[in-house]
Design a protein around this motif. Structure first.
Motif, PDB file in Angstrom:
ATOM      1  N   SER A  62       0.841  -1.199   0.000  1.00  0.00           N
ATOM      2  CA  SER A  62       0.000   0.000   0.000  1.00  0.00           C
ATOM      3  C   SER A  62       0.874   1.245   0.000  1.00  0.00           C
ATOM      4  O   SER A  62       1.628   1.479   0.943  1.00  0.00           O
ATOM      5  CB  SER A  62      -0.902   0.003   1.243  1.00  0.00           C
ATOM      6  N   LEU A  63       0.764   2.053  -1.034  1.00  0.00           N
ATOM      7  CA  LEU A  63       1.604   3.248  -1.118  1.00  0.00           C
ATOM      8  C   LEU A  63       1.290   4.228   0.006  1.00  0.00           C
ATOM      9  O   LEU A  63       2.191   4.888   0.530  1.00  0.00           O
ATOM     10  CB  LEU A  63       1.424   3.923  -2.477  1.00  0.00           C
ATOM     11  N   ASP A  64       0.027   4.336   0.396  1.00  0.00           N
ATOM     12  CA  ASP A  64      -0.321   5.231   1.508  1.00  0.00           C
ATOM     13  C   ASP A  64       0.361   4.780   2.796  1.00  0.00           C
ATOM     14  O   ASP A  64       0.853   5.597   3.573  1.00  0.00           O
ATOM     15  CB  ASP A  64      -1.832   5.280   1.698  1.00  0.00           C
ATOM     16  N   SER A  65       0.373   3.474   3.028  1.00  0.00           N
ATOM     17  CA  SER A  65       1.001   2.938   4.230  1.00  0.00           C
ATOM     18  C   SER A  65       2.505   3.191   4.208  1.00  0.00           C
ATOM     19  O   SER A  65       3.100   3.587   5.219  1.00  0.00           O
ATOM     20  CB  SER A  65       0.711   1.447   4.344  1.00  0.00           C
ATOM     21  N   VAL A  66       3.137   2.968   3.066  1.00  0.00           N
ATOM     22  CA  VAL A  66       4.584   3.203   2.941  1.00  0.00           C
ATOM     23  C   VAL A  66       4.898   4.677   3.103  1.00  0.00           C
ATOM     24  O   VAL A  66       5.858   5.055   3.795  1.00  0.00           O
ATOM     25  CB  VAL A  66       5.101   2.685   1.584  1.00  0.00           C
ATOM     26  N   PRO A 104      -3.872  -2.519  -3.176  1.00  0.00           N
ATOM     27  CA  PRO A 104      -4.932  -1.551  -2.902  1.00  0.00           C
ATOM     28  C   PRO A 104      -4.889  -0.300  -3.767  1.00  0.00           C
ATOM     29  O   PRO A 104      -5.898   0.398  -3.897  1.00  0.00           O
ATOM     30  CB  PRO A 104      -4.724  -1.205  -1.418  1.00  0.00           C
ATOM     31  N   ASP A 105      -3.744  -0.015  -4.371  1.00  0.00           N
ATOM     32  CA  ASP A 105      -3.632   1.175  -5.219  1.00  0.00           C
ATOM     33  C   ASP A 105      -3.880   0.865  -6.690  1.00  0.00           C
ATOM     34  O   ASP A 105      -3.764   1.745  -7.542  1.00  0.00           O
ATOM     35  CB  ASP A 105      -2.238   1.801  -5.066  1.00  0.00           C
ATOM     36  N   GLY A 106      -4.204  -0.408  -6.990  1.00  0.00           N
ATOM     37  CA  GLY A 106      -4.464  -0.786  -8.362  1.00  0.00           C
ATOM     38  C   GLY A 106      -3.232  -1.233  -9.129  1.00  0.00           C
ATOM     39  O   GLY A 106      -3.317  -1.507 -10.333  1.00  0.00           O
ATOM     40  N   PHE A 107      -2.089  -1.340  -8.459  1.00  0.00           N
ATOM     41  CA  PHE A 107      -0.869  -1.787  -9.110  1.00  0.00           C
ATOM     42  C   PHE A 107      -0.685  -3.293  -8.922  1.00  0.00           C
ATOM     43  O   PHE A 107      -1.134  -3.866  -7.921  1.00  0.00           O
ATOM     44  CB  PHE A 107       0.353  -1.055  -8.551  1.00  0.00           C
ATOM     45  N   ALA A 117       7.482   0.379  -3.492  1.00  0.00           N
ATOM     46  CA  ALA A 117       7.654   0.593  -2.049  1.00  0.00           C
ATOM     47  C   ALA A 117       9.072   1.046  -1.721  1.00  0.00           C
ATOM     48  O   ALA A 117       9.274   1.992  -0.941  1.00  0.00           O
ATOM     49  CB  ALA A 117       7.317  -0.684  -1.280  1.00  0.00           C
ATOM     50  N   ASN A 118      10.062   0.382  -2.322  1.00  0.00           N
ATOM     51  CA  ASN A 118      11.452   0.797  -2.103  1.00  0.00           C
ATOM     52  C   ASN A 118      11.666   2.234  -2.556  1.00  0.00           C
ATOM     53  O   ASN A 118      12.336   3.028  -1.883  1.00  0.00           O
ATOM     54  CB  ASN A 118      12.412  -0.116  -2.866  1.00  0.00           C
ATOM     55  N   ALA A 161       6.841  -1.135 -21.255  1.00  0.00           N
ATOM     56  CA  ALA A 161       6.724   0.215 -20.718  1.00  0.00           C
ATOM     57  C   ALA A 161       6.409   0.134 -19.225  1.00  0.00           C
ATOM     58  O   ALA A 161       5.590  -0.696 -18.802  1.00  0.00           O
ATOM     59  CB  ALA A 161       5.623   0.978 -21.448  1.00  0.00           C
ATOM     60  N   PRO A 162       7.052   0.943 -18.396  1.00  0.00           N
ATOM     61  CA  PRO A 162       6.840   0.853 -16.951  1.00  0.00           C
ATOM     62  C   PRO A 162       5.375   0.941 -16.535  1.00  0.00           C
ATOM     63  O   PRO A 162       4.955   0.251 -15.598  1.00  0.00           O
ATOM     64  CB  PRO A 162       7.652   2.038 -16.408  1.00  0.00           C
ATOM     65  N   ASP A 163       4.587   1.771 -17.205  1.00  0.00           N
ATOM     66  CA  ASP A 163       3.172   1.868 -16.851  1.00  0.00           C
ATOM     67  C   ASP A 163       2.460   0.536 -17.080  1.00  0.00           C
ATOM     68  O   ASP A 163       1.509   0.206 -16.377  1.00  0.00           O
ATOM     69  CB  ASP A 163       2.504   2.969 -17.669  1.00  0.00           C
ATOM     70  N   ARG A 164       2.927  -0.224 -18.060  1.00  0.00           N
ATOM     71  CA  ARG A 164       2.362  -1.550 -18.307  1.00  0.00           C
ATOM     72  C   ARG A 164       2.814  -2.527 -17.242  1.00  0.00           C
ATOM     73  O   ARG A 164       2.016  -3.321 -16.724  1.00  0.00           O
ATOM     74  CB  ARG A 164       2.798  -2.032 -19.703  1.00  0.00           C
ATOM     75  N   LEU A 165       4.102  -2.518 -16.900  1.00  0.00           N
ATOM     76  CA  LEU A 165       4.625  -3.431 -15.896  1.00  0.00           C
ATOM     77  C   LEU A 165       3.974  -3.217 -14.535  1.00  0.00           C
ATOM     78  O   LEU A 165       3.881  -4.152 -13.736  1.00  0.00           O
ATOM     79  CB  LEU A 165       6.146  -3.255 -15.766  1.00  0.00           C
ATOM     80  N   ALA A 166       3.548  -2.005 -14.269  1.00  0.00           N
ATOM     81  CA  ALA A 166       2.961  -1.678 -12.970  1.00  0.00           C
ATOM     82  C   ALA A 166       1.533  -2.181 -12.827  1.00  0.00           C
ATOM     83  O   ALA A 166       0.970  -2.121 -11.724  1.00  0.00           O
ATOM     84  CB  ALA A 166       3.001  -0.171 -12.748  1.00  0.00           C
ATOM     85  N   ARG A 167       0.951  -2.691 -13.906  1.00  0.00           N
ATOM     86  CA  ARG A 167      -0.441  -3.135 -13.874  1.00  0.00           C
ATOM     87  C   ARG A 167      -0.521  -4.651 -14.040  1.00  0.00           C
ATOM     88  O   ARG A 167       0.392  -5.289 -14.556  1.00  0.00           O
ATOM     89  CB  ARG A 167      -1.242  -2.451 -14.994  1.00  0.00           C
ATOM     90  N   THR A 168      -1.632  -5.221 -13.620  1.00  0.00           N
ATOM     91  CA  THR A 168      -1.817  -6.664 -13.757  1.00  0.00           C
ATOM     92  C   THR A 168      -1.934  -7.062 -15.225  1.00  0.00           C
ATOM     93  O   THR A 168      -2.298  -6.256 -16.077  1.00  0.00           O
ATOM     94  CB  THR A 168      -3.085  -7.112 -13.004  1.00  0.00           C
TER      95      THR A 168
END
Length: 314
Positions: A62-66, A104-107, A117-118, A161-168
């Motif tokens: 969760s990006l919000d949690s990180v 939870p962020d859709g990634f 997260a890193n 493309a990174p935007d693609r890798l970040a999605r399911t």
């Protein structure tokens, strides 16, 4: 001089070994352990015999949690509740049995935990470091994509493309174990790309290195795998540590501690294979791809340009 090291992935496996080793060998280290659950119990165990350990609970998926964890650690550093920050260890990692698990962020969850997260923690703490400092990100030799490095167990990375890798669904047959393992090796290649960018972009005196522990049976990396795979990793594969093809948890943890404590020489931007700096794959040195990835993760994590003032050297 007392100093702080922030660490993820200290709950089990090589991270737990490394955390104990760091605290034993460096009594001046105040270790901040970031964990999704059980952080208090982990800190209590690691902090036995008067060693300084502070727990911070965060869900790395969760990006919000990180983001909240980074802000909380930064606040403690500012208020003097923690000694100066001289290290970050991004050791937590995840491998799923598919490429469809969404956080939870859709990634896609592998990319979220192993890459985003890193990045959020490094960027959130960037101007809290006091030189000399070292950022260590645990990567993997699966990014080479050849049998000598993965023994045919993990497919090589498939860049997009990174935007693609970040999605399911970024890889063929995304519901399969093969796609999940491809997501893992690709995320580790992305982490190496970002280590190169950190080496170029972090303030002077803050080194960034990637650490490859090799194939380490018996860790929690495959905890989301099926029962047969989990049994093999726990009960069968550990015998491979008697061969050159695998590394024991004890050895991998010791090598990680050596790197964090500066006992292993590694220029900023290095890829450290167990105990020595060596070249990573030819594919991992792609300046255009690294810049594209940097721009994407900055946008995906909503990193702003408003940063706290740098902490002066002690």
């Amino acid at each position: 001089m007392k100093h702080t090291v922030v660490m993820t992935g200290a709950s089990r496996g090589i991270g737990r070994v490394a955390a104990r080793d760091i605290l034993r060998r460096s009594p001046d280290t105040h270790l901040v352990v970031v964990a999704r659950s059980g952080a208090d119990a982990l800190a209590a165990e690691l902090g036995a015999r008067g060693r300084a350990v502070t727990p911070v609970e965060a869900d790395l998926g969760s990006l919000d949690s990180v983001r909240s964890a980074a802000a909380g650690i930064g606040g403690r550093l500012t208020r003097g509740e923690l000694p100066p920050l001289r290290g970050f260890v991004g050791n937590a990692g995840m491998q799923y049995t598919n490429a469809l698990t969404e956080g939870p962020d859709g990634f896609e969850a592998t990319f979220a935990i192993n890459v985003l997260a890193n990045h959020l923690l490094v960027r959130g703490l960037e101007n809290r470091f006091v030189s000399p400092a070292r950022v260590v990100i645990t990567v993997s030799d699966t990014h080479f994509g050849v049998f000598r490095h993965n023994m045919g167990m993990v497919p090589g990375p498939v860049w997009a493309a990174p935007d693609r890798l970040a999605r399911t669904g970024a890889f063929p047959r995304p519901g399969t174990t093969r796609a999940g393992r491809t997501a893992y090796s690709t995320s580790k290649l992305a982490a190496i790309h970002l280590v190169h960018e950190y080496a170029r972009r972090l303030p002077a005196g803050i080194d960034a290195v990637g650490y490859n522990p090799g194939f380490v049976p018996g860790t929690g990396l495959t905890r989301n795998a099926g029962p047969v795979a989990r049994f093999a990793m726990r009960r069968v594969m550990p015998a491979m540590t008697l061969t050159p093809f695998a590394t024991s948890r004890a050895a991998a943890g010791r090598h990680l501690a050596d790197l964090v404590l500066g006992a292993t020489e590694a220029p900023s931007g290095s890829y450290v294979d167990r105990g020595r700096a060596v070249p990573s794959s030819a594919e991992s040195y792609d300046r255009r791809r690294e810049q594209e990835l940097w721009e994407a993760v900055e946008r995906l994590t909503s990193v702003t340009s408003e940063r706290p003032a740098p902490v002066p050297a002690a």
